[in-house]
Design a protein around this motif. Structure first.
Motif, PDB file in Angstrom:
ATOM      1  N   THR A 279       0.804  -1.281   0.125  1.00  5.42           N
ATOM      2  CA  THR A 279       0.032  -0.030   0.128  1.00  5.42           C
ATOM      3  C   THR A 279       0.770   1.392  -0.157  1.00  5.42           C
ATOM      4  O   THR A 279       2.117   1.030   0.161  1.00  5.42           O
ATOM      5  CB  THR A 279      -0.891   0.000   1.401  1.00  5.42           C
ATOM      6  OG1 THR A 279       0.064   0.261   2.320  1.00  5.42           O
ATOM      7  CG2 THR A 279      -1.820  -1.059   1.387  1.00  5.42           C
ATOM      8  N   PRO A 280       0.313   2.410  -0.446  1.00  5.63           N
ATOM      9  CA  PRO A 280       1.094   3.547  -0.551  1.00  5.63           C
ATOM     10  C   PRO A 280       1.577   4.061   1.159  1.00  5.63           C
ATOM     11  O   PRO A 280       2.734   4.444   1.007  1.00  5.63           O
ATOM     12  CB  PRO A 280       0.052   4.657  -0.568  1.00  5.63           C
ATOM     13  CG  PRO A 280      -0.932   4.213  -1.481  1.00  5.63           C
ATOM     14  CD  PRO A 280      -1.037   2.570  -0.962  1.00  5.63           C
ATOM     15  N   GLU A 281       0.998   3.459   2.148  1.00  6.95           N
ATOM     16  CA  GLU A 281       1.561   4.067   3.389  1.00  6.95           C
ATOM     17  C   GLU A 281       2.765   2.919   3.814  1.00  6.95           C
ATOM     18  O   GLU A 281       3.589   3.570   4.798  1.00  6.95           O
ATOM     19  CB  GLU A 281       0.480   3.825   4.525  1.00  6.95           C
ATOM     20  CG  GLU A 281      -0.676   4.663   4.491  1.00  6.95           C
ATOM     21  CD  GLU A 281      -1.703   4.361   3.205  1.00  6.95           C
ATOM     22  OE1 GLU A 281      -1.637   3.107   2.685  1.00  6.95           O
ATOM     23  OE2 GLU A 281      -2.382   5.141   2.769  1.00  6.95           O
ATOM     24  N   THR A 282       3.022   1.834   3.363  1.00  8.60           N
ATOM     25  CA  THR A 282       3.850   0.946   3.849  1.00  8.60           C
ATOM     26  C   THR A 282       5.171   0.836   2.903  1.00  8.60           C
ATOM     27  O   THR A 282       6.155   0.200   3.328  1.00  8.60           O
ATOM     28  CB  THR A 282       3.417  -0.308   4.037  1.00  8.60           C
ATOM     29  OG1 THR A 282       2.722  -0.513   2.686  1.00  8.60           O
ATOM     30  CG2 THR A 282       2.337  -0.221   5.137  1.00  8.60           C
ATOM     31  N   SER A 283       5.464   1.512   1.794  1.00  8.98           N
ATOM     32  CA  SER A 283       6.397   0.977   0.949  1.00  8.98           C
ATOM     33  C   SER A 283       7.811   1.533   1.553  1.00  8.98           C
ATOM     34  O   SER A 283       8.793   1.116   1.362  1.00  8.98           O
ATOM     35  CB  SER A 283       6.017   1.764  -0.388  1.00  8.98           C
ATOM     36  OG  SER A 283       6.061   3.265  -0.622  1.00  8.98           O
ATOM     37  N   ALA A 284       7.711   2.838   2.246  1.00 10.73           N
ATOM     38  CA  ALA A 284       9.006   3.325   2.654  1.00 10.73           C
ATOM     39  C   ALA A 284       9.760   2.352   3.713  1.00 10.73           C
ATOM     40  O   ALA A 284      10.680   1.914   3.567  1.00 10.73           O
ATOM     41  CB  ALA A 284       8.729   4.710   3.451  1.00 10.73           C
ATOM     42  N   ALA A 285       8.820   1.926   4.683  1.00 10.44           N
ATOM     43  CA  ALA A 285       9.301   0.750   5.514  1.00 10.44           C
ATOM     44  C   ALA A 285       9.696  -0.353   4.781  1.00 10.44           C
ATOM     45  O   ALA A 285      10.559  -1.305   5.290  1.00 10.44           O
ATOM     46  CB  ALA A 285       8.281   0.498   6.771  1.00 10.44           C
ATOM     47  N   GLU A 286       9.168  -0.784   3.917  1.00 12.26           N
ATOM     48  CA  GLU A 286       9.132  -1.976   3.188  1.00 12.26           C
ATOM     49  C   GLU A 286      10.606  -1.982   2.370  1.00 12.26           C
ATOM     50  O   GLU A 286      11.147  -3.032   2.618  1.00 12.26           O
ATOM     51  CB  GLU A 286       7.971  -2.335   2.119  1.00 12.26           C
ATOM     52  CG  GLU A 286       8.082  -3.695   1.208  1.00 12.26           C
ATOM     53  CD  GLU A 286       7.721  -4.911   2.170  1.00 12.26           C
ATOM     54  OE1 GLU A 286       7.169  -4.678   3.361  1.00 12.26           O
ATOM     55  OE2 GLU A 286       8.332  -5.967   1.728  1.00 12.26           O
TER      56      GLU A 286
END
Length: 414
Positions: A279-286
RNA sequence: GGAGACGUGGCCGAGUGGUUGAAGGCGCACGAUUGGAAAUCGUGUAUACGCUAAACCCGUAUCGAGGGUUCGAAUCCCUCCGUCUCCGCCA
């Protein structure tokens, strides 16, 4: 692919973003095309509405004649709208992704910033991998050149098996410890698929193409990411994490004269790839997680490495932010890239129309896509050869984690 | 490779030139009913773009994709892609 709405609303921000990529302001041209296109579309739709109104009015000959009169103008407008739309799309499709705010500015690789370092490089200088390999009689560039030309190699016996062991070890690590699903994808893909991940239209000269018009994948990022092309996935099923071990094919057109010796840069090489759909919210952490997955492989192999974040001038076309991992090569006395982990944000998702939807929600959003080497098998082979080289007998000690995959073999010797 | 059949909404499935964005069913959502649930009944249920400050409304397009015929195409023609069946071949 860029969001035309964003460019309409914040043209100055868009131009600034492209400026970081060294491009002149793009929005004036884009907005002009966009306006003309919409004007044509609006007018066309008016005429279509007029035509439709007459249609339901009855079947009188007079009405039919009036519709005929509308037809020429409609055809004109329709083809004009189409031309403008194509031109606009070409424009949007050829511009690179917007960089993340925390990507450092810089013209080229000298602007990259080291974020961490792991392991202690061995003190001595070793022969380069091709010297070791040829001395062992297990790496043969000449014979490969005879049948295939430059930038190919033949590995045999212990080195061939070491390559296979590395791949197995990496796949097992990602599937068993990192939650990735193993995929065995097609190695030939069509135009649309190559467009989706951004290899086309700009980088066609870097690819191999069959006489049928298929493309040989330059990385399994292409088929793995395109799994979700044209799909609407439920957000609850995200992230999706895929890994694959495949050959990769590259023309290396722009690298003439670079790394001509050895197997650093080949037309064909193996790579274990990781791809995540989030999802857009989780890509940075991913992305941070994915870098960790790649680093784990090197830690287990016991190879010193450093992780760097690429600067604006070195970040690839489709990426918003990229980490490179470089391994220490004692034969060259320097660090060389072995993995590249990119967050593409919604850039590829727009190109391949990959969306997600929260359960019960009506609206869809573009997913975020990430890809990273986990890691390049050919270069890992080189790194093992040089870092585990034993000057006493010119042999290669097999790293502990690979021994189960080598039938318990402890050393590759002549 | 040869012969044939087919591709319609989340799914199944009507529909062979005009009021069909598309019958009917299933599924799903909401409401009614119920002590609660099932059953039943009612209502709703595609996407994209344009218009708009935005939303609604409204308009346009979309029946595998692209082109063509026609005043008008899901329906007729052509090309391509894909699926299925039979035969052949083959790792």
């Amino acid at each position: 692919m860029h969001d035309i709405n964003f460019i309409r609303k914040q043209p100055q921000d868009f131009d600034k973003a492209m400026g970081r990529r060294g491009l002149t302001p793009q929005s004036p041209e884009i907005l002009k095309l966009d306006e003309e296109r919409r004007a044509a579309q609006t007018e066309l739709q008016k005429l279509q509405a007029e035509r439709n109104a007459k249609k339901s009015g009855g079947n009188a000959q007079a009405l039919m004649d009036e519709v005929t009169a509308l037809k020429n103008r409609m055809d004109d407008l329709a083809s004009r709208e189409k031309t403008l739309a194509e031109s606009l799309n070409q424009h949007l499709a050829s511009l690179p992704n917007i960089l993340a705010d925390d990507v450092p500015d810089g013209a080229d690789e000298h602007g990259n910033v080291e974020v961490r370092k792991h392991g202690t490089p061995r003190a001595d200088k070793t022969p380069e991998h091709f010297e070791i390999g040829e001395k062992l009689g297990l790496m043969d560039f000449e014979t490969a050149a005879k049948m295939s030309g430059a930038r190919f190699v033949i590995l045999s016996s212990g080195l061939a098996r070491l390559e296979r062991a590395l791949a197995q070890f990496m796949l097992d690590t990602h599937t068993q410890e990192h939650g990735f699903t193993e995929i065995s994808p097609p190695l030939l893909v069509n135009d649309q698929t190559m467009f989706g991940t951004g290899q086309l239209p700009k980088f066609a000269e870097e690819q191999f193409r069959t006489t049928r018009g298929d493309w040989l994948i330059p990385t399994s990022e292409v088929p793995l990411t395109n799994i979700v092309a044209e799909m609407i996935v439920e957000e609850e099923t995200l992230p999706r994490r895929y890994t694959a071990f495949t050959p990769c094919f590259r023309q290396e057109a722009g690298a003439a004269g670079k790394d001509t010796r050895g197997m650093i840069r080949q037309h064909q090489f193996y790579k274990v790839e990781m791809v995540a759909i989030t999802t857009p919210e989780t890509s940075a952490a991913e992305q941070e997680r994915m870098v960790g997955c790649a680093e784990t492989v090197l830690k287990k192999l016991g190879i010193p490495y450093r992780t760097i974040v690429l600067c604006s001038g070195d970040t690839g076309f489709g990426a918003r932010k990229t980490y490179d991992i470089e391994v220490w090569l004692p034969g060259q006395g320097r660090y060389r890239e072995i993995s590249s982990v990119s967050n593409c944000w919604d850039f590829q998702a727009r190109r391949m129309n990959a969306r997600c939807r929260a359960k019960g929600a009506k609206d869809t959003r573009f997913v975020h896509t990430l890809n990273g080497s986990g890691v390049a098998v050919g270069r890992a082979l080189i790194a093992v050869m040089e870092n585990y080289y034993d000057p006493a007998d010119d042999g290669i000690v097999v790293p502990d984690v690979l021994r189960p995959y080598m039938g318990g073999l402890a050393k590759i010797k002549n």
